[in-house]
Design a protein around this motif. Structure first.
Motif, PDB file in Angstrom:
ATOM      1  N   THR A  80       0.806  -1.227   0.000  1.00 30.76           N
ATOM      2  CA  THR A  80       0.000   0.000   0.000  1.00 30.76           C
ATOM      3  C   THR A  80       0.837   1.274   0.000  1.00 30.76           C
ATOM      4  N   LYS A  81       2.152   1.133   0.226  1.00 28.58           N
ATOM      5  CA  LYS A  81       3.067   2.278   0.329  1.00 28.58           C
ATOM      6  C   LYS A  81       2.766   3.151   1.542  1.00 28.58           C
ATOM      7  N   ALA A  82       1.957   2.632   2.454  1.00 29.33           N
ATOM      8  CA  ALA A  82       1.769   3.303   3.737  1.00 29.33           C
ATOM      9  C   ALA A  82       2.983   3.019   4.613  1.00 29.33           C
ATOM     10  N   LEU A  83       3.099   3.701   5.740  1.00 32.06           N
ATOM     11  CA  LEU A  83       4.145   3.378   6.698  1.00 32.06           C
ATOM     12  C   LEU A  83       3.871   2.003   7.297  1.00 32.06           C
ATOM     13  N   ASN A  84       4.931   1.254   7.577  1.00 36.69           N
ATOM     14  CA  ASN A  84       4.760   0.008   8.318  1.00 36.69           C
ATOM     15  C   ASN A  84       5.038   0.287   9.801  1.00 36.69           C
ATOM     16  N   GLN A  85       5.185  -0.765  10.605  1.00 34.06           N
ATOM     17  CA  GLN A  85       5.374  -0.549  12.036  1.00 34.06           C
ATOM     18  C   GLN A  85       6.669   0.211  12.330  1.00 34.06           C
ATOM     19  N   THR A  86       7.723  -0.083  11.568  1.00 28.70           N
ATOM     20  CA  THR A  86       8.974   0.647  11.766  1.00 28.70           C
ATOM     21  C   THR A  86       8.774   2.136  11.509  1.00 28.70           C
ATOM     22  N   GLY A  87       8.114   2.456  10.408  1.00 31.20           N
ATOM     23  CA  GLY A  87       7.837   3.854  10.103  1.00 31.20           C
ATOM     24  C   GLY A  87       6.910   4.496  11.107  1.00 31.20           C
ATOM     25  N   ALA A  88       5.958   3.709  11.630  1.00 32.42           N
ATOM     26  CA  ALA A  88       4.993   4.252  12.589  1.00 32.42           C
ATOM     27  C   ALA A  88       5.671   4.728  13.863  1.00 32.42           C
ATOM     28  N   TRP A  89       6.697   3.985  14.298  1.00 27.70           N
ATOM     29  CA  TRP A  89       7.353   4.384  15.541  1.00 27.70           C
ATOM     30  C   TRP A  89       8.102   5.701  15.400  1.00 27.70           C
ATOM     31  N   ARG A  90       8.431   6.075  14.186  1.00 26.27           N
ATOM     32  CA  ARG A  90       9.053   7.382  13.990  1.00 26.27           C
ATOM     33  C   ARG A  90       8.066   8.504  14.298  1.00 26.27           C
ATOM     34  N   ILE A  91       6.773   8.183  14.221  1.00 31.09           N
ATOM     35  CA  ILE A  91       5.740   9.158  14.570  1.00 31.09           C
ATOM     36  C   ILE A  91       5.383   9.062  16.046  1.00 31.09           C
ATOM     37  N   SER A 134     -12.916 -13.376   4.153  1.00 31.84           N
ATOM     38  CA  SER A 134     -13.939 -13.909   3.259  1.00 31.84           C
ATOM     39  C   SER A 134     -13.707 -13.453   1.817  1.00 31.84           C
ATOM     40  N   ILE A 135     -13.281 -12.217   1.637  1.00 30.74           N
ATOM     41  CA  ILE A 135     -12.992 -11.711   0.289  1.00 30.74           C
ATOM     42  C   ILE A 135     -11.842 -12.493  -0.328  1.00 30.74           C
ATOM     43  N   ASN A 136     -10.791 -12.732   0.450  1.00 24.93           N
ATOM     44  CA  ASN A 136      -9.661 -13.524  -0.051  1.00 24.93           C
ATOM     45  C   ASN A 136     -10.103 -14.930  -0.427  1.00 24.93           C
ATOM     46  N   ALA A 137     -10.984 -15.514   0.393  1.00 26.89           N
ATOM     47  CA  ALA A 137     -11.437 -16.886   0.127  1.00 26.89           C
ATOM     48  C   ALA A 137     -12.298 -16.957  -1.127  1.00 26.89           C
ATOM     49  N   ARG A 138     -13.142 -15.948  -1.356  1.00 22.76           N
ATOM     50  CA  ARG A 138     -14.076 -15.983  -2.489  1.00 22.76           C
ATOM     51  C   ARG A 138     -13.410 -15.603  -3.803  1.00 22.76           C
ATOM     52  N   PHE A 139     -12.550 -14.588  -3.754  1.00 19.53           N
ATOM     53  CA  PHE A 139     -12.030 -14.032  -5.007  1.00 19.53           C
ATOM     54  C   PHE A 139     -10.522 -14.194  -5.188  1.00 19.53           C
ATOM     55  N   GLY A 140      -9.810 -14.603  -4.136  1.00 14.61           N
ATOM     56  CA  GLY A 140      -8.371 -14.744  -4.238  1.00 14.61           C
ATOM     57  C   GLY A 140      -7.642 -13.584  -3.576  1.00 14.61           C
ATOM     58  N   ARG A 141      -6.387 -13.836  -3.225  1.00 13.24           N
ATOM     59  CA  ARG A 141      -5.613 -12.835  -2.489  1.00 13.24           C
ATOM     60  C   ARG A 141      -5.308 -11.597  -3.324  1.00 13.24           C
ATOM     61  N   ASP A 142      -5.216 -11.743  -4.646  1.00 10.59           N
ATOM     62  CA  ASP A 142      -4.964 -10.568  -5.480  1.00 10.59           C
ATOM     63  C   ASP A 142      -6.090  -9.553  -5.345  1.00 10.59           C
ATOM     64  N   VAL A 143      -7.320 -10.055  -5.294  1.00 12.46           N
ATOM     65  CA  VAL A 143      -8.467  -9.152  -5.113  1.00 12.46           C
ATOM     66  C   VAL A 143      -8.416  -8.540  -3.717  1.00 12.46           C
ATOM     67  N   GLY A 144      -8.056  -9.358  -2.716  1.00  9.36           N
ATOM     68  CA  GLY A 144      -7.911  -8.814  -1.367  1.00  9.36           C
ATOM     69  C   GLY A 144      -6.875  -7.708  -1.308  1.00  9.36           C
ATOM     70  N   ASP A 145      -5.778  -7.879  -2.044  1.00  6.26           N
ATOM     71  CA  ASP A 145      -4.756  -6.825  -2.087  1.00  6.26           C
ATOM     72  C   ASP A 145      -5.303  -5.556  -2.734  1.00  6.26           C
ATOM     73  N   ASN A 146      -6.127  -5.725  -3.760  1.00  4.23           N
ATOM     74  CA  ASN A 146      -6.739  -4.555  -4.399  1.00  4.23           C
ATOM     75  C   ASN A 146      -7.665  -3.831  -3.436  1.00  4.23           C
ATOM     76  N   VAL A 147      -8.376  -4.602  -2.600  1.00  3.13           N
ATOM     77  CA  VAL A 147      -9.253  -3.989  -1.595  1.00  3.13           C
ATOM     78  C   VAL A 147      -8.422  -3.198  -0.588  1.00  3.13           C
ATOM     79  N   LEU A 148      -7.312  -3.763  -0.166  1.00  7.41           N
ATOM     80  CA  LEU A 148      -6.425  -3.059   0.768  1.00  7.41           C
ATOM     81  C   LEU A 148      -5.927  -1.746   0.163  1.00  7.41           C
ATOM     82  N   ASN A 149      -5.542  -1.787  -1.099  1.00  5.91           N
ATOM     83  CA  ASN A 149      -5.080  -0.561  -1.765  1.00  5.91           C
ATOM     84  C   ASN A 149      -6.195   0.459  -1.906  1.00  5.91           C
ATOM     85  N   ALA A 150      -7.402  -0.020  -2.209  1.00  8.49           N
ATOM     86  CA  ALA A 150      -8.544   0.891  -2.337  1.00  8.49           C
ATOM     87  C   ALA A 150      -8.863   1.554  -0.998  1.00  8.49           C
TER      88      ALA A 150
END
Length: 316
Positions: A166-177, A200-216
């Motif tokens: 997602t290009k968001a901060l991860n936990q390492t980046g979060a601690w800088r805040i 459930s989304i990953n199970a029905r449509f696959g992890r690629d779709v789940g990743d798209n949901v995370l990005n959205a």
């Protein structure tokens, strides 16, 4: 062979239990802990986790600094060679079992032509050997998957504090805040967002779709909180930390983000099929001097309670 696999699995279980990112450095600490439970590092970890406490990202960084990282590259390289050698040995065992099964099959063919046709015990032996061959092949695949999962490249990639998906901060980046806020005693509002039923989304449509949901969802949060850093804390958990607005104003923004996300019509690539309404939940907590770990747990509990009440709401 199985001993190393169990140690590697135990190291990954250790990181999962403590909700730590399975980065190369974290994995190195975890593996050193499970491989040498009497070491000074292991004693320090036991002290930090006494009473059922979880290790924090801060604690892991302190452990790395205290116990040094000079041997990390050597240890990683050694483990990589060990895994490669054991995978090769496992492949040889699989090949040997295959050859043995073929040879036994030829022997069975010869026995068929004998007058007594004594095949019962031989058939059972063929079945057992075939099953063993399949199990060895599956175990070899598990080694390959494990090697990929624990991320042991020739040159470890540095953790730049950013989530790759997602290009968001991860936990390492979060601690800088979070760390400056803690040191300077600033009050802040923390909002934890959780996508409802991503499993459930990953199970029905696959992890690629789940990743798209995370990005959205990440894109929606950036739109609603343009001045704040977005943090992907763990899996489907996202954090927003606000310091310059009231808790009520932060709640309004959180509700607006949830409404905007629920209104999105997310579709499958290729077919254009709508996957249905996807919602999220949020937990909101105002810091009153508590440790960040305590604030995170309170926010997570509120977000999970919101999800259990049907989702698409903010609690806390």
């Amino acid at each position: 062979m199985t001993s190393y696999y169990q140690e590697a699995r135990s190291a990954l279980d250790f990181l999962e239990h403590h909700r730590l990112d399975p980065s190369v450095k974290n994995y190195d600490v975890a593996l050193r802990y499970v491989m040498d439970p009497a070491s000074k590092l292991a004693r320090d970890i036991d002290d930090l986790t006494s009473g059922g406490l979880r290790l924090t990202v801060n604690a892991m960084m302190m452990l790395m600094q205290r116990h040094g990282t000079e041997d990390a590259s050597f240890a990683i390289d050694h483990r990589e060679r060990t895994v490669a050698r054991q995978a090769q040995e496992l492949g040889s065992l699989t090949s040997d079992a295959h050859d043995l099964t073929e040879a036994l099959g030829r022997d069975v063919g010869m026995i068929v032509n004998q007058p007594d046709r004594s095949l019962i015990n031989t058939d059972n032996l063929v079945t057992r050997l075939s099953a063993a061959e399949r199990e060895l092949a599956e175990l070899r695949d598990e080694f390959v998957a494990l090697r990929n999962a624990i991320n042991l490249p020739g040159q470890p990639r540095p953790d730049l504090g950013q989530d790759e998906l997602t290009k968001a901060l991860n936990q390492t980046g979060a601690w800088r805040i979070l760390e400056p806020l803690l040191k300077e005693g600033h009050s802040y509002v923390l909002i934890m967002f959780i996508i409802d039923d991503l499993v459930s989304i990953n199970a029905r449509f696959g992890r690629d779709v789940g990743d798209n949901v995370l990005n959205a969802f990440a894109a929606t949060l950036r739109q609603e909180f343009p001045k704040e850093d977005l943090i992907r804390w763990n899996g489907n958990e996202f954090l927003i930390v606000v310091t310059d607005i009231s808790a009520m104003a932060a709640r309004i923004q959180a509700d607006e983000a949830l409404t905007a996300f629920a209104a999105r019509r997310l579709r499958l690539r290729g077919t254009g099929e709508w996957i249905g309404t996807v919602t999220a939940s949020a937990g909101i907590v105002t810091s009153r001097g508590e440790e960040p770990e305590a604030i995170l747990e309170m926010a997570r509990s509120s977000a999970l309670a919101a999800a259990e009440q049907g989702g698409n709401r903010t609690l806390g």
